[in-house]
Design a protein around this motif. Structure first.
Motif, PDB file in Angstrom:
ATOM      1  N   THR A  23      32.630   6.286  -9.252  1.00  0.00           N
ATOM      2  CA  THR A  23      31.592   4.947 -10.089  1.00  0.00           C
ATOM      3  C   THR A  23      31.818   6.224 -11.262  1.00  0.00           C
ATOM      4  OG1 THR A  23      29.333   5.087 -10.591  1.00  0.00           O
ATOM      5  CG2 THR A  23      29.639   7.103  -9.516  1.00  0.00           C
ATOM      6  N   GLY A  24      31.593   6.326 -12.456  1.00  0.00           N
ATOM      7  CA  GLY A  24      31.530   6.616 -13.841  1.00  0.00           C
ATOM      8  C   GLY A  24      30.326   7.737 -13.755  1.00  0.00           C
ATOM      9  N   ILE A  25      31.406   8.850 -14.807  1.00  0.00           N
ATOM     10  CA  ILE A  25      30.495  10.327 -14.123  1.00  0.00           C
ATOM     11  C   ILE A  25      30.425  11.005 -15.323  1.00  0.00           C
ATOM     12  CG2 ILE A  25      30.800  11.029 -11.700  1.00  0.00           C
ATOM     13  CD1 ILE A  25      33.333  12.451 -12.543  1.00  0.00           C
ATOM     14  N   TYR A  28      37.703   5.625 -24.520  1.00  0.00           N
ATOM     15  CA  TYR A  28      36.688   5.811 -25.898  1.00  0.00           C
ATOM     16  C   TYR A  28      36.774   4.681 -26.281  1.00  0.00           C
ATOM     17  CZ  TYR A  28      38.421  10.579 -24.003  1.00  0.00           C
ATOM     18  OH  TYR A  28      38.318  11.825 -22.570  1.00  0.00           O
ATOM     19  N   VAL A  29      35.636   4.228 -27.209  1.00  0.00           N
ATOM     20  CA  VAL A  29      34.886   3.296 -27.542  1.00  0.00           C
ATOM     21  C   VAL A  29      34.264   3.708 -29.213  1.00  0.00           C
ATOM     22  CG1 VAL A  29      35.945   1.115 -25.690  1.00  0.00           C
ATOM     23  CG2 VAL A  29      33.264   2.339 -26.846  1.00  0.00           C
ATOM     24  N   GLN A  30      34.195   2.946 -29.912  1.00  0.00           N
ATOM     25  CA  GLN A  30      33.460   3.364 -31.238  1.00  0.00           C
ATOM     26  C   GLN A  30      31.835   3.699 -30.459  1.00  0.00           C
ATOM     27  OE1 GLN A  30      34.049   2.665 -34.934  1.00  0.00           O
ATOM     28  NE2 GLN A  30      35.228   0.665 -34.174  1.00  0.00           N
ATOM     29  N   ASP A  31      31.306   4.460 -30.674  1.00  0.00           N
ATOM     30  CA  ASP A  31      29.630   4.221 -30.930  1.00  0.00           C
ATOM     31  C   ASP A  31      28.951   3.685 -31.619  1.00  0.00           C
ATOM     32  OD1 ASP A  31      27.055   6.016 -29.819  1.00  0.00           O
ATOM     33  OD2 ASP A  31      27.067   6.276 -31.763  1.00  0.00           O
ATOM     34  N   ALA A  68      31.221  -2.475 -21.831  1.00  0.00           N
ATOM     35  CA  ALA A  68      30.557  -1.347 -21.016  1.00  0.00           C
ATOM     36  C   ALA A  68      31.301  -1.354 -20.019  1.00  0.00           C
ATOM     37  CB  ALA A  68      29.349  -1.905 -19.942  1.00  0.00           C
ATOM     38  N   PHE A  69      32.517  -1.950 -19.835  1.00  0.00           N
ATOM     39  CA  PHE A  69      33.694  -1.525 -18.766  1.00  0.00           C
ATOM     40  C   PHE A  69      32.932  -1.700 -17.290  1.00  0.00           C
ATOM     41  CE2 PHE A  69      37.574   1.249 -17.101  1.00  0.00           C
ATOM     42  CZ  PHE A  69      38.299  -0.193 -17.228  1.00  0.00           C
ATOM     43  N   GLU A  70      32.507  -2.304 -16.855  1.00  0.00           N
ATOM     44  CA  GLU A  70      32.162  -2.252 -15.418  1.00  0.00           C
ATOM     45  C   GLU A  70      33.081  -3.024 -14.585  1.00  0.00           C
ATOM     46  OE1 GLU A  70      28.086  -3.932 -15.178  1.00  0.00           O
ATOM     47  OE2 GLU A  70      27.746  -1.965 -16.151  1.00  0.00           O
ATOM     48  N   LYS A  71      34.100  -4.004 -14.699  1.00  0.00           N
ATOM     49  CA  LYS A  71      35.433  -4.476 -14.365  1.00  0.00           C
ATOM     50  C   LYS A  71      36.206  -4.765 -15.456  1.00  0.00           C
ATOM     51  CE  LYS A  71      31.673  -7.446 -12.137  1.00  0.00           C
ATOM     52  NZ  LYS A  71      31.684  -8.787 -11.803  1.00  0.00           N
ATOM     53  N   ASP A  72      37.320  -4.660 -14.247  1.00  0.00           N
ATOM     54  CA  ASP A  72      39.540  -4.843 -15.549  1.00  0.00           C
ATOM     55  C   ASP A  72      38.349  -5.698 -16.337  1.00  0.00           C
ATOM     56  OD1 ASP A  72      39.324  -2.622 -14.478  1.00  0.00           O
ATOM     57  OD2 ASP A  72      41.047  -3.156 -13.085  1.00  0.00           O
ATOM     58  N   ASP A  73      38.422  -7.016 -16.146  1.00  0.00           N
ATOM     59  CA  ASP A  73      38.514  -8.669 -16.891  1.00  0.00           C
ATOM     60  C   ASP A  73      37.937  -8.252 -18.600  1.00  0.00           C
ATOM     61  OD1 ASP A  73      36.143  -8.488 -15.947  1.00  0.00           O
ATOM     62  OD2 ASP A  73      36.339 -10.612 -14.413  1.00  0.00           O
ATOM     63  N   ARG A  95      33.383   4.755 -16.954  1.00  0.00           N
ATOM     64  CA  ARG A  95      34.133   4.040 -15.766  1.00  0.00           C
ATOM     65  C   ARG A  95      35.392   4.541 -16.418  1.00  0.00           C
ATOM     66  NH1 ARG A  95      36.380  -1.480 -14.365  1.00  0.00           N
ATOM     67  NH2 ARG A  95      37.402  -0.984 -12.397  1.00  0.00           N
ATOM     68  N   PRO A  96      35.579   5.438 -15.355  1.00  0.00           N
ATOM     69  CA  PRO A  96      37.759   5.714 -16.076  1.00  0.00           C
ATOM     70  C   PRO A  96      38.248   4.454 -15.876  1.00  0.00           C
ATOM     71  CG  PRO A  96      37.178   6.868 -13.916  1.00  0.00           C
ATOM     72  CD  PRO A  96      35.906   6.099 -14.708  1.00  0.00           C
ATOM     73  N   ILE A  97      39.392   4.986 -16.431  1.00  0.00           N
ATOM     74  CA  ILE A  97      40.479   4.064 -16.437  1.00  0.00           C
ATOM     75  C   ILE A  97      41.381   3.807 -15.121  1.00  0.00           C
ATOM     76  CG2 ILE A  97      42.757   3.576 -17.443  1.00  0.00           C
ATOM     77  CD1 ILE A  97      41.227   2.389 -18.771  1.00  0.00           C
ATOM     78  N   SER A  98      41.474   5.860 -14.945  1.00  0.00           N
ATOM     79  CA  SER A  98      42.309   5.564 -13.546  1.00  0.00           C
ATOM     80  C   SER A  98      42.280   7.357 -13.277  1.00  0.00           C
ATOM     81  CB  SER A  98      43.095   5.628 -13.689  1.00  0.00           C
ATOM     82  OG  SER A  98      44.164   6.627 -14.565  1.00  0.00           O
ATOM     83  N   THR A  99      42.501   7.380 -11.961  1.00  0.00           N
ATOM     84  CA  THR A  99      42.173   9.126 -11.747  1.00  0.00           C
ATOM     85  C   THR A  99      43.867   9.497 -11.290  1.00  0.00           C
ATOM     86  OG1 THR A  99      39.934   8.766 -10.112  1.00  0.00           O
ATOM     87  CG2 THR A  99      41.758  10.838  -9.787  1.00  0.00           C
TER      88      THR A  99
END
Length: 339
Positions: free
Chosen positions: A8-10, A195-198, A203-208, A287-291
């Motif tokens: 989960t995003g942290i 990182y996106v503009q404020d 939200a990037f909750e899902k890849d699509d 949510r991170p892109i990857s670990t």
């Protein structure tokens, strides 16, 4: 261990001054509704500093970063405000049997101007000290990272190099790193952030949700996480990748509206946002892109490669079973977030 944390995003990025640290060197008993983020915000005024608390309490938390157990007592360490004395390196010698290669400008992991010359440098040194029948090693700094794998390590000019991210060799066995190099067990895990503009509603909750978007990652940086088997963002043209000359160039493109997001490891992203004064213009998505994992790397053509790999892995395993691993990591993370 750390691999559980990307579920989960942290993170919520905030350039909070050290003065916001309300108290430290105290004990906090986890209550219902607590998370490492909320505890970090309570004591440090900055949710992004949760990792300092995690590594200081890794055993008590049993590697759990999401559903932290109620009733566990956490030690809240103080953030470093000065370079505490680094661990000694008794095995480090100018002319030694094992030759190590690394590079600078990769704080907090490897940097000649960082405490102990970096987190990864201290962990590698400590693991070699804990290896069976420890032997001296030399350490060479080559700041042109493009020279490390080919030709220097591949030609066996050096025995081991660090720290290197390992691709998914099961999914991409033809990757040149997988084909040509052995990887140690992970030294450390890092998140790759988006990182996106404020003010951006993404939200990037899902890849699509990134399909049709343009992301920026600097030229020469790995891209395997963007094109892994369950994504294939680049192969299928689902996401456009702009490869700018530097992290700074990527963030400039973002603030100019020429790309939708920038993707970098959490430490580099945090530092560049701070240095460029973008804290009120750029935000980190949860949510991170990857670990990704950092490793020692050894050429498969090295005649003693598997021996070196065994020795290092044995030392690393022993190190991780002691308090020293936690102490080294906590000190460097405290120093980084306490700047």
């Amino acid at each position: 261990m750390m691999s559980k944390w990307f579920v989960t995003g942290i993170f919520a990025l905030a350039a909070t001054p050290l003065a916001a640290q309300t108290s430290c060197d105290v004990t906090h008993t986890l209550q219902g509704g607590d998370s490492l983020l909320s505890v970090a915000e309570q004591y440090y005024g900055d949710r992004s500093r949760w990792s300092v608390i995690y590594y200081a309490n890794e055993v008590a938390l049993a590697g759990n970063l999401v559903n932290v157990p109620v009733g566990v007592e956490l030690t809240i360490p103080c953030l470093e405000t000065a370079n505490r004395k680094a661990d000694p390196k008794p095995l480090l010698q100018d002319d030694a049997g094992i030759k190590l290669l690394t590079g600078s400008n990769y704080a907090p992991f490897t940097d000649q101007d960082w405490s102990g010359q970096g987190l990864a440098t201290e962990l590698v040194n400590a693991a070699l000290e804990e290896s069976p029948s420890p032997v001296p090693f030399s350490l060479t700094w080559e700041n042109d990272w493009s020279q490390h794998l080919f030709p220097k390590l591949d030609n066996k000019e050096f025995d081991m190099g660090f720290p290197w991210i390992k691709p998914d060799c099961n999914a991409d066995p033809e990757n040149e790193r997988c084909v040509n190099f052995h990887f140690s067990e992970p030294i450390f895990n890092i998140l790759v952030r988006l990182y996106v503009q404020d003010g951006d509603s993404l939200a990037f909750e899902k890849d699509d949700e990134l399909h049709g978007k343009t992301l920026c990652r600097p030229k020469g940086y790995f891209t395997h996480d963007l094109d892994r088997e369950d994504r294939q963002w680049l192969t299928k043209g689902l996401v456009k990748l702009t490869q700018a000359e530097s992290p700074e160039a990527c963030f400039n493109l973002l603030t100019e509206g020429k790309v939708d997001g920038v993707t970098l490891n959490e430490f580099l992203g945090y530092q560049k946002i701070k240095d460029m004064g973008l804290a009120d213009k750029v935000k980190t998505l949860d949510r991170p892109i990857s670990t990704e994992t950092l490793h020692v790397i050894i050429s498969k053509r090295h005649w003693r490669g598997t021996t070196h790999l065994y020795r290092f892995n044995a030392g690393l395993e022993k190190l991780k079973s002691t308090k020293r691993y936690e102490e080294i990591v906590s000190r460097h993370l405290g120093l980084f977030w306490g700047e």
